[in-house]
Design an enzyme around this catalytic site. Structure first.
Site, PDB file in Angstrom:
ATOM      1  N   TYR A   1     -19.575  13.203  23.014  1.00 58.70           N
ATOM      2  CA  TYR A   1     -18.505  12.193  22.999  1.00 58.70           C
ATOM      3  C   TYR A   1     -19.131  10.812  23.071  1.00 58.70           C
ATOM      4  O   TYR A   1     -20.009  10.574  23.899  1.00 58.70           O
ATOM      5  CB  TYR A   1     -17.542  12.381  24.187  1.00 58.70           C
TER       6      TYR A   1
ATOM      7  N   GLU B   1     -17.065   7.626  22.504  1.00 57.32           N
ATOM      8  CA  GLU B   1     -16.031   6.611  22.245  1.00 57.32           C
ATOM      9  C   GLU B   1     -16.573   5.218  22.515  1.00 57.32           C
ATOM     10  O   GLU B   1     -17.255   4.999  23.521  1.00 57.32           O
ATOM     11  CB  GLU B   1     -14.799   6.863  23.114  1.00 57.32           C
TER      12      GLU B   1
ATOM     13  N   ASP C   1     -11.658  -1.311  -2.216  1.00 56.44           N
ATOM     14  CA  ASP C   1     -11.918   0.099  -1.897  1.00 56.44           C
ATOM     15  C   ASP C   1     -12.903   0.632  -2.928  1.00 56.44           C
ATOM     16  O   ASP C   1     -12.545   0.893  -4.075  1.00 56.44           O
ATOM     17  CB  ASP C   1     -10.583   0.868  -1.942  1.00 56.44           C
TER      18      ASP C   1
ATOM     19  N   THR D   1     -15.460   5.757   0.968  1.00 57.28           N
ATOM     20  CA  THR D   1     -15.860   7.071   1.454  1.00 57.28           C
ATOM     21  C   THR D   1     -17.368   7.192   1.231  1.00 57.28           C
ATOM     22  O   THR D   1     -17.964   6.371   0.529  1.00 57.28           O
ATOM     23  CB  THR D   1     -15.131   8.199   0.695  1.00 57.28           C
TER      24      THR D   1
ATOM     25  N   LYS E   1     -18.623  10.617  -2.314  1.00 57.27           N
ATOM     26  CA  LYS E   1     -18.402  10.672  -3.778  1.00 57.27           C
ATOM     27  C   LYS E   1     -19.722  10.332  -4.491  1.00 57.27           C
ATOM     28  O   LYS E   1     -20.694  11.064  -4.312  1.00 57.27           O
ATOM     29  CB  LYS E   1     -17.250   9.742  -4.147  1.00 57.27           C
TER      30      LYS E   1
HETATM   31  N1  DSN Z   1     -10.393  10.451  -3.304  1.00 58.92           N
HETATM   32  C1  DSN Z   1      -9.352  10.670  -4.215  1.00 58.92           C
HETATM   33  C2  DSN Z   1      -9.867  11.123  -5.523  1.00 58.92           C
HETATM   34  O1  DSN Z   1     -10.056  12.313  -5.801  1.00 58.92           O
HETATM   35  O2  DSN Z   1     -10.103  10.256  -6.294  1.00 58.92           O
HETATM   36  C3  DSN Z   1      -8.306  11.502  -3.640  1.00 58.92           C
HETATM   37  O3  DSN Z   1      -7.890  10.958  -2.428  1.00 58.92           O
END
Ligand code: DSN
Length: 415
Positions: free
Chosen positions: A54, A56, A200, A226, A229
């Site tokens: 943990y 936090e 984004d 993210t 990807k």
């Molecule tokens: N990340 C998105 C995509 O597949 O483009 C879905 O949330």
């Protein structure tokens, strides 16, 4: 004596399903634009003992004791993220892209404030203002769209719409837009209307890191991404910003949005940033785009329509309307043939997001396997055959065999 798997001993059902999924990933061609294959180093960190801790708070400011190594890990991740993307501040705690976007909204908007994002059927994301998402329920979205004739963004029109609507925040960076975004133009629009610029970069973060896509770092007030990807890290996310916005972003993540950070995933993010700093990542990123361009040109020369007429990135959006097949049916037929892609709306789509008229393809995962232009031509041929004959079971079986052959020649992990 071979080592016995603790998972197999404890939970045979889950062990078997993971084995099956492993075989499935090995033997199918993955063209989902948002997927990739994380390295074994990234997976080792994700599956490490750090899951027990943990932590936090933030490094040196934790609400729990015993974080001396965890602090070092998170600080290393932060430093690497800052260096890789050339930003003043990085928060590596967001669990997912959606939670990063929620935090960004709460850092810069009050509930009910107006913001502007790209319409979902035009390539935007659920968290960019969909009425069924927090972004559309708690805030007031107004959208911009691509143009009907070019299927590209028209920055003058976006500017005019922003002047009319006066949003407090404007989002750029999408999930199904195959062209390069003009971040400088968005900065100009945001300055003119006094809006926060949020970018984004989830889809193309790896392309930025690899130097084949422009960086929004000189322009954006907030950058969310993210890490799984094109960046090829663990499933998770991050937020970056100029130093001046650091405090509001950090507060929005913790205590605003999240509790204990996933330090095992943060360690894996650090590994992925390290990998993305290596010279071969530049070669990888360039090959992703080369592969996408060849795949797009081949599909187009065989009669499939490319939305926006081309790709400049890792993804291709096909409009299947003229072929008389829906995105849903094309996705299903390709899946039977060992080719995994996802249906997607096209701009001005007359079909629902569940059915769609389009198919989205991406090359990050195939490129990680080592595939190049020659394989893209072969794969384009397989895709067209299936789309033109979606009910031909013998053909789908044959294509499946060819897909498996390609996968065997280009293993995901060299055991
Ligand atoms: N990340 C998105 C995509 O597949 O483009 C879905 O949330």
């Amino acid at each position: 004596m071979s080592a016995v798997s603790p998972l197999k001993q404890t939970d045979g059902a889950i062990f078997d399903l993971i084995e099956k999924e492993t075989e499935y990933q090995k033997k199918t061609l993955r063209l989902i634009a948002s997927e990739n294959y994380a390295s074994k180093a990234v997976m080792e960190a994700t599956g490490s003992i750090l899951t027990n801790k943990y932590a936090e708070g933030y490094p040196k400011k934790r609400y729990y004791a015993g974080n001396k190594y965890v602090d070092e890990i998170e600080l290393l991740a932060i430093e690497r993220a800052k260096k890789l993307f050339g930003v003043g501040h990085a928060n590596v705690q967001p669990h997912s892209g959606a939670s990063a976007n929620i935090a960004a909204f709460f850092a810069f908007l009050d509930v009910g404030n107006k913001f502007m994002g790209l319409d979902l059927p035009h390539g935007g994301h659920l968290t960019h203002g969909s009425p069924v998402n927090f972004s559309g329920k708690w805030f007031k979205p107004v959208s911009y769209s691509v143009e009907k004739d070019t299927e590209a963004l028209d920055y003058d029109k976006i500017r005019k719409r922003a002047i009319e609507e006066k949003p407090k925040l404007i989002i750029c960076g999408y999930t199904a837009y195959s062209l390069i975004i003009d971040f400088k133009a968005f900065r100009g629009i945001c300055d003119e209307v006094g809006a926060t610029m949020m970018c984004d970069i989830s889809h193309f973060a790896g392309l930025i890191a690899g130097g084949v896509y422009p960086s929004p770092a000189p322009y954006a007030d907030i950058i969310t991404s993210t890490t799984h990807k094109t960046l090829r890290g663990p499933r998770g996310a991050m937020i970056m910003c100029p130093e001046a916005n650091a405090q509001r972003i950090d507060k929005a993540i913790f205590p605003g949005m999240q509790g204990g950070p996933l330090e095992n995933v943060i360690a894996a993010k650090a590994v992925c940033y390290h990998e993305a700093m290596q010279p071969d990542f530049k070669t990888y990123a360039a090959q992703i785009v080369k592969n996408a361009k060849v795949l797009a040109e081949e599909l187009s020369s065989k009669g499939l329509r490319l939305v926006a007429g081309k790709t400049e990135t890792h993804l291709i959006l096909l409009d299947l309307t003229a072929k008389g097949i829906t995105g849903r049916d094309a996705q299903a037929a390709l899946e039977e043939a060992g080719i995994i892609a996802n249906r997607n709306t096209v701009p001005f789509d007359t079909r629902s997001p569940f059915v769609t008229s389009g198919l989205r393809l991406g090359t990050p995962a195939l490129t990680t396997r080592g595939m190049k232009e020659g394989e893209m031509k072969h794969i384009a041929d397989l895709i067209v055959k299936v789309i033109e004959n979606p009910n031909d079971s013998a053909l789908k079986l044959k294509v499946r065999g060819e897909a498996e052959g390609l996968c065997e020649r280009f293993p995901i992990y060299k055991e």
